[in-house]
Design a protein around this motif. Structure first.
Motif, mmCIF file in Angstrom:
data_model
loop_
_atom_site.group_PDB
_atom_site.id
_atom_site.type_symbol
_atom_site.label_atom_id
_atom_site.label_comp_id
_atom_site.label_asym_id
_atom_site.label_seq_id
_atom_site.Cartn_x
_atom_site.Cartn_y
_atom_site.Cartn_z
ATOM 1 N N LEU A 76 0.824 -1.206 0.000
ATOM 2 C CA LEU A 76 0.000 0.000 0.000
ATOM 3 C C LEU A 76 0.858 1.255 0.000
ATOM 4 C CD1 LEU A 76 -2.820 -1.132 2.447
ATOM 5 C CD2 LEU A 76 -2.921 -0.946 -0.030
ATOM 6 N N GLY A 77 2.000 1.198 0.689
ATOM 7 C CA GLY A 77 2.970 2.287 0.624
ATOM 8 C C GLY A 77 2.382 3.651 0.875
ATOM 9 N N ASP A 78 2.684 4.589 -0.035
ATOM 10 C CA ASP A 78 2.236 5.975 0.117
ATOM 11 C C ASP A 78 0.843 6.208 -0.453
ATOM 12 O OD1 ASP A 78 4.679 6.581 1.267
ATOM 13 O OD2 ASP A 78 5.591 7.132 -0.656
ATOM 14 N N ALA A 79 0.193 5.158 -0.962
ATOM 15 C CA ALA A 79 -1.129 5.342 -1.575
ATOM 16 C C ALA A 79 -2.221 5.555 -0.534
ATOM 17 C CB ALA A 79 -1.478 4.133 -2.442
ATOM 18 N N VAL A 80 -1.991 5.121 0.706
ATOM 19 C CA VAL A 80 -2.991 5.258 1.766
ATOM 20 C C VAL A 80 -2.342 5.896 2.983
ATOM 21 C CG1 VAL A 80 -4.240 3.237 0.931
ATOM 22 C CG2 VAL A 80 -2.557 2.965 2.750
ATOM 23 N N GLY A 81 -3.173 6.157 3.994
ATOM 24 C CA GLY A 81 -2.650 6.687 5.244
ATOM 25 C C GLY A 81 -2.130 5.556 6.117
ATOM 26 N N ALA A 82 -2.786 5.356 7.251
ATOM 27 C CA ALA A 82 -2.382 4.293 8.165
ATOM 28 C C ALA A 82 -2.919 2.949 7.677
ATOM 29 C CB ALA A 82 -2.896 4.581 9.570
ATOM 30 N N VAL A 83 -2.123 1.895 7.891
ATOM 31 C CA VAL A 83 -2.559 0.522 7.605
ATOM 32 C C VAL A 83 -2.572 -0.217 8.943
ATOM 33 C CG1 VAL A 83 -2.144 -1.578 6.296
ATOM 34 C CG2 VAL A 83 -1.479 0.631 5.339
ATOM 35 N N ALA A 84 -3.771 -0.352 9.522
ATOM 36 C CA ALA A 84 -3.913 -0.975 10.837
ATOM 37 C C ALA A 84 -4.347 -2.423 10.679
ATOM 38 C CB ALA A 84 -4.938 -0.211 11.684
ATOM 39 N N ILE A 85 -3.999 -3.256 11.647
ATOM 40 C CA ILE A 85 -4.394 -4.650 11.645
ATOM 41 C C ILE A 85 -5.276 -4.921 12.853
ATOM 42 C CG2 ILE A 85 -2.296 -5.357 12.887
ATOM 43 C CD1 ILE A 85 -2.450 -8.039 11.447
ATOM 44 N N GLU A 86 -6.319 -5.718 12.648
ATOM 45 C CA GLU A 86 -7.183 -6.205 13.715
ATOM 46 C C GLU A 86 -7.428 -7.690 13.492
ATOM 47 O OE1 GLU A 86 -10.745 -3.947 14.021
ATOM 48 O OE2 GLU A 86 -9.719 -2.022 14.370
ATOM 49 N N ALA A 87 -7.789 -8.405 14.563
ATOM 50 C CA ALA A 87 -8.033 -9.836 14.455
ATOM 51 C C ALA A 87 -9.303 -10.087 13.653
ATOM 52 C CB ALA A 87 -8.139 -10.466 15.838
#
Length: 276
Positions: free
Chosen positions: A140-151
């Motif tokens: 995703l790199g600079d194409a999005v803001g934050a990349v968060a993970i959830e279960a």
């Protein structure tokens, strides 16, 4: 030099003297004044030079720089949306003349179109399902803001943000909050729901890895029966057949004179409304 050559040069000399006298006579009384009048100095004004390229800079910065040169300036939307540019917009194109600079800009964080007036080429959301969380962050790199993970399972816990080497780096992505193919305008935040590396993904979001952890599952286990009797009072539909079978509250009903059955059905050991 022979006599002929001397005669030729003598004629040329006489002609030169005559021409000189004619030129002096044409001045009249103004010859001395013309000779004594000093020549007026000539002032050359330099044309203002452009402020230099402002491509890649904010509109505010570009306007400030151009303002120092005395040039007039104009700013317009570089995309096909024809919006009013703000001071934090980024300059994509510029057209400068000797007196004016025209800037074309896009909103902060937006990519520049290929040409002035074309559509902004927002990147599209890739499909990261099945990849690891670390790969999703990198992809995703600079194409999005934050990349968060959830279960992905409701009875498991996981959380991290933009971390390619944390404890969740190897978790497998099952779901993504932004659908693949969506244009990523203004760099949205993305949440991926994942499971541990060797676990199977749930069929849908909101499921529990252990069904007994589901509050709805527990509610169903201890729900009251629909027939109005409690789950542990020992009563059954045959209770009315024992004891006093002639009581009015437990009378058998037969079809009426005109046929059909009363409410509750024929030969129902309980009257309408159920047995007490």
């Amino acid at each position: 030099m022979n006599r002929g050559e001397k005669g030729l040069f003598g004629g040329i000399a006489v002609l030169a003297v005559v021409l000189l006298l004619l030129l002096l006579g044409s001045c009249g009384d103004n010859c001395d004044d013309a000779a004594s009048t000093p020549t007026a100095p000539v002032t050359i004004t330099a044309t203002p030079s452009p402020a230099g390229s402002q491509v890649g800079k904010s509109v505010d910065s570009a306007l400030e720089r151009v303002g120092q040169t005395g040039l007039s300036v104009a700013v317009h939307d570089a995309s096909d949306r024809d919006e009013n540019p703000g001071g934090d917009w980024t300059v994509c194109f510029e057209k400068a003349t000797l007196s004016k600079v025209d800037f074309a800009a896009v909103p902060d964080g937006a990519p520049c179109p290929k040409k002035d007036g074309q559509r902004i080429p927002w990147p599209k959301m890739p499909n990261v399902k099945g990849s690891t969380y670390a790969d999703a962050v990198e992809k995703l790199g600079d194409a999005v803001g934050a990349v968060a993970i959830e279960a992905a399972y409701e009875d498991e816990a996981a959380y991290d943000t933009n971390n390619e080497s944390g404890e969740y780096a190897s978790w497998k992505v099952c779901f993504q909050s932004v659908k693949a193919g969506t244009r990523l305008a203004q760099e949205p935040d993305v949440v991926v729901h994942a499971v541990e590396k060797d676990e199977a993904c749930p069929l849908s979001k909101g499921l529990y890895k252990n069904p007994e952890n589901d509050p709805d599952y527990l509610d169903r286990q201890y729900a009251e029966p629909d027939d109005g009797t409690s789950a542990d009072d020992g009563s059954s539909a045959d209770d009315g057949s024992s004891g006093d079978s002639g009581s009015s509250s437990e009378k058998d009903y037969s079809p009426g004179d005109k046929g059909g059955c009363p409410p509750g059905g024929c030969y129902n050991p309980c009257p309408p409304g159920g047995c007490r």
